[in-house]
Design a protein around this motif. Structure first.
Motif, PDB file in Angstrom:
ATOM      1  N   VAL A 135       0.836  -1.204   0.000  1.00 39.06           N
ATOM      2  CA  VAL A 135       0.000   0.000   0.000  1.00 39.06           C
ATOM      3  C   VAL A 135       0.864   1.244   0.000  1.00 39.06           C
ATOM      4  CG1 VAL A 135      -1.665   1.328   1.342  1.00 39.06           C
ATOM      5  CG2 VAL A 135      -1.959  -1.137   1.063  1.00 39.06           C
ATOM      6  N   ASP A 136       1.950   1.244   0.816  1.00 39.12           N
ATOM      7  CA  ASP A 136       2.836   2.404   0.889  1.00 39.12           C
ATOM      8  C   ASP A 136       3.537   2.665  -0.449  1.00 39.12           C
ATOM      9  OD1 ASP A 136       2.105   2.762   3.459  1.00 39.12           O
ATOM     10  OD2 ASP A 136       3.856   1.741   4.331  1.00 39.12           O
ATOM     11  N   SER A 137       3.876   1.596  -1.166  1.00 32.55           N
ATOM     12  CA  SER A 137       4.601   1.761  -2.435  1.00 32.55           C
ATOM     13  C   SER A 137       3.651   1.838  -3.633  1.00 32.55           C
ATOM     14  CB  SER A 137       5.569   0.590  -2.640  1.00 32.55           C
ATOM     15  OG  SER A 137       4.843  -0.628  -2.714  1.00 32.55           O
ATOM     16  N   GLU A 138       2.346   1.868  -3.350  1.00 29.52           N
ATOM     17  CA  GLU A 138       1.314   1.967  -4.360  1.00 29.52           C
ATOM     18  C   GLU A 138       1.315   0.774  -5.317  1.00 29.52           C
ATOM     19  OE1 GLU A 138       1.572   5.692  -6.310  1.00 29.52           O
ATOM     20  OE2 GLU A 138       1.142   6.866  -4.509  1.00 29.52           O
ATOM     21  N   GLU A 139       1.957  -0.375  -4.873  1.00 31.44           N
ATOM     22  CA  GLU A 139       1.891  -1.600  -5.659  1.00 31.44           C
ATOM     23  C   GLU A 139       0.774  -2.449  -5.072  1.00 31.44           C
ATOM     24  OE1 GLU A 139       5.653  -3.415  -5.407  1.00 31.44           O
ATOM     25  OE2 GLU A 139       6.731  -1.807  -6.448  1.00 31.44           O
ATOM     26  N   VAL A 140      -0.427  -2.073  -5.343  1.00 32.85           N
ATOM     27  CA  VAL A 140      -1.566  -2.655  -4.670  1.00 32.85           C
ATOM     28  C   VAL A 140      -2.215  -3.735  -5.535  1.00 32.85           C
ATOM     29  CG1 VAL A 140      -3.795  -2.217  -3.599  1.00 32.85           C
ATOM     30  CG2 VAL A 140      -1.971  -0.489  -3.468  1.00 32.85           C
ATOM     31  N   ASP A 141      -2.125  -5.007  -5.068  1.00 27.75           N
ATOM     32  CA  ASP A 141      -2.907  -6.114  -5.633  1.00 27.75           C
ATOM     33  C   ASP A 141      -3.711  -6.660  -4.462  1.00 27.75           C
ATOM     34  OD1 ASP A 141      -4.005  -8.229  -6.860  1.00 27.75           O
ATOM     35  OD2 ASP A 141      -2.141  -9.108  -7.604  1.00 27.75           O
ATOM     36  N   VAL A 142      -4.764  -5.910  -4.114  1.00 31.83           N
ATOM     37  CA  VAL A 142      -5.497  -6.162  -2.878  1.00 31.83           C
ATOM     38  C   VAL A 142      -6.085  -7.565  -2.838  1.00 31.83           C
ATOM     39  CG1 VAL A 142      -7.434  -5.422  -1.456  1.00 31.83           C
ATOM     40  CG2 VAL A 142      -6.017  -3.716  -2.628  1.00 31.83           C
ATOM     41  N   ALA A 143      -6.650  -8.011  -3.936  1.00 33.37           N
ATOM     42  CA  ALA A 143      -7.313  -9.321  -3.946  1.00 33.37           C
ATOM     43  C   ALA A 143      -6.319 -10.433  -3.655  1.00 33.37           C
ATOM     44  CB  ALA A 143      -7.990  -9.535  -5.296  1.00 33.37           C
ATOM     45  N   LEU A 180      -3.300 -10.216  -2.208  1.00 36.69           N
ATOM     46  CA  LEU A 180      -2.748 -10.108  -0.857  1.00 36.69           C
ATOM     47  C   LEU A 180      -3.765 -10.532   0.196  1.00 36.69           C
ATOM     48  CD1 LEU A 180      -0.776  -6.744  -1.158  1.00 36.69           C
ATOM     49  CD2 LEU A 180       0.157  -9.061  -1.014  1.00 36.69           C
ATOM     50  N   GLN A 181      -5.028 -10.148  -0.052  1.00 39.23           N
ATOM     51  CA  GLN A 181      -6.070 -10.507   0.891  1.00 39.23           C
ATOM     52  C   GLN A 181      -6.253 -12.028   0.924  1.00 39.23           C
ATOM     53  OE1 GLN A 181      -7.492  -8.304   2.887  1.00 39.23           O
ATOM     54  NE2 GLN A 181      -8.634  -9.895   3.963  1.00 39.23           N
ATOM     55  N   ALA A 182      -6.195 -12.672  -0.234  1.00 36.59           N
ATOM     56  CA  ALA A 182      -6.335 -14.125  -0.301  1.00 36.59           C
ATOM     57  C   ALA A 182      -5.186 -14.811   0.417  1.00 36.59           C
ATOM     58  CB  ALA A 182      -6.389 -14.570  -1.768  1.00 36.59           C
ATOM     59  N   GLU A 183      -3.973 -14.284   0.211  1.00 37.29           N
ATOM     60  CA  GLU A 183      -2.800 -14.862   0.883  1.00 37.29           C
ATOM     61  C   GLU A 183      -2.907 -14.711   2.396  1.00 37.29           C
ATOM     62  OE1 GLU A 183       2.075 -14.376   0.900  1.00 37.29           O
ATOM     63  OE2 GLU A 183       0.884 -13.363  -0.629  1.00 37.29           O
ATOM     64  N   LEU A 184      -3.389 -13.543   2.818  1.00 33.68           N
ATOM     65  CA  LEU A 184      -3.540 -13.301   4.249  1.00 33.68           C
ATOM     66  C   LEU A 184      -4.583 -14.226   4.863  1.00 33.68           C
ATOM     67  CD1 LEU A 184      -2.811 -11.596   6.721  1.00 33.68           C
ATOM     68  CD2 LEU A 184      -4.548  -9.936   6.008  1.00 33.68           C
ATOM     69  N   GLU A 185      -5.723 -14.400   4.167  1.00 33.16           N
ATOM     70  CA  GLU A 185      -6.773 -15.271   4.672  1.00 33.16           C
ATOM     71  C   GLU A 185      -6.306 -16.733   4.740  1.00 33.16           C
ATOM     72  OE1 GLU A 185      -9.572 -14.414   6.010  1.00 33.16           O
ATOM     73  OE2 GLU A 185      -9.160 -12.294   5.651  1.00 33.16           O
ATOM     74  N   GLN A 186      -5.522 -17.138   3.739  1.00 40.66           N
ATOM     75  CA  GLN A 186      -4.998 -18.498   3.734  1.00 40.66           C
ATOM     76  C   GLN A 186      -4.063 -18.721   4.919  1.00 40.66           C
ATOM     77  OE1 GLN A 186      -2.922 -19.599   0.174  1.00 40.66           O
ATOM     78  NE2 GLN A 186      -2.417 -21.662   0.916  1.00 40.66           N
ATOM     79  N   ALA A 187      -3.215 -17.729   5.177  1.00 45.96           N
ATOM     80  CA  ALA A 187      -2.286 -17.850   6.299  1.00 45.96           C
ATOM     81  C   ALA A 187      -3.038 -17.916   7.627  1.00 45.96           C
ATOM     82  CB  ALA A 187      -1.312 -16.671   6.301  1.00 45.96           C
TER      83      ALA A 187
END
Length: 205
Positions: free
Chosen positions: A33-41, A43-50
């Motif tokens: 988010v800070d570097s504006e390299e946002v692939d929210v979907a 990252l969100q999927a990876e976070l939920e999996q973890a």
């Protein structure tokens, strides 16, 4: 470390690894988010999996801990039973010695004041007292129910006799003492029980 503790240790290590993975995923989201390299979907999927993997490890850890507690509890119960009843075989053999000493004392009871018999009687009595102390130490206790109400859990009725002046089902003679080991019946008392007679009176009513 014992083999019993290894699965729990391994689960704890896995739990720590999954926790670190969740923290790394969250950090990656912040950096993206800070570097504006946002692939929210993604990252969100990876976070939920973890997080899901972390929850699975937590549940597995809780199940393993419960199983370990059950194993320890059963082991403690087995050790307690072995300690409590491990002497049962020897105790049964010892009852013959106790019975013989009792018979010797009963046979010489009427002559115990005789100068020729007294030393023998006193010696047998001392031996019986010593045996009683040893039996008490190992919780081997006599069942001598003379005058008590017949209890089928502790007594074995050898015969029933009419005894009009005694309450029905009262033990009027003990042919052989019974014994318990740590509260568990080892041998029932062999008794003679009053039949008929006067009814029992409930003194607690």
């Amino acid at each position: 470390m014992s083999q019993v503790d290894q699965p729990e240790e391994q689960l704890n290590e896995s739990l720590n690894e999954q926790a670190e993975a969740v923290a790394a995923a969250e950090e990656q989201v912040v950096e993206s988010v800070d570097s504006e390299e946002v692939d929210v979907a993604a990252l969100q999927a990876e976070l939920e999996q973890a997080k899901a993997e972390l929850n699975d490890v937590k549940e597995a850890s809780l199940r393993t801990q419960a199983e370990m507690q059950n194993v320890r509890r059963r082991a403690e119960q087995d050790v307690e039973k072995a300690h409590k009843f491990g002497l049962e075989k020897m105790a049964k053999e010892l009852l013959d010695v106790a019975d013989n000493l009792d018979r010797a004392l009963q046979a010489s009871e009427s002559d115990k004041d005789n100068e020729a018999i007294k030393p023998l009687y006193d010696g047998v009595a001392m031996t019986r007292d010593g045996l009683n102390q040893m039996m008490a130490k190992f919780k081997l206790e006599a069942v001598d129910p003379m005058g008590e109400t017949f209890n089928p859990e502790l007594h074995q009725a050898m015969s029933m006799i009419d005894q009009p002046d005694v309450a029905a089902n009262t033990v009027i003679a003990v042919m052989q003492k019974g014994y318990t080991l740590s509260g568990r019946l080892l041998r029932p008392a062999m008794v003679v029980v009053a039949k008929g007679g006067k009814p029992q009176v409930d003194t607690e009513a």
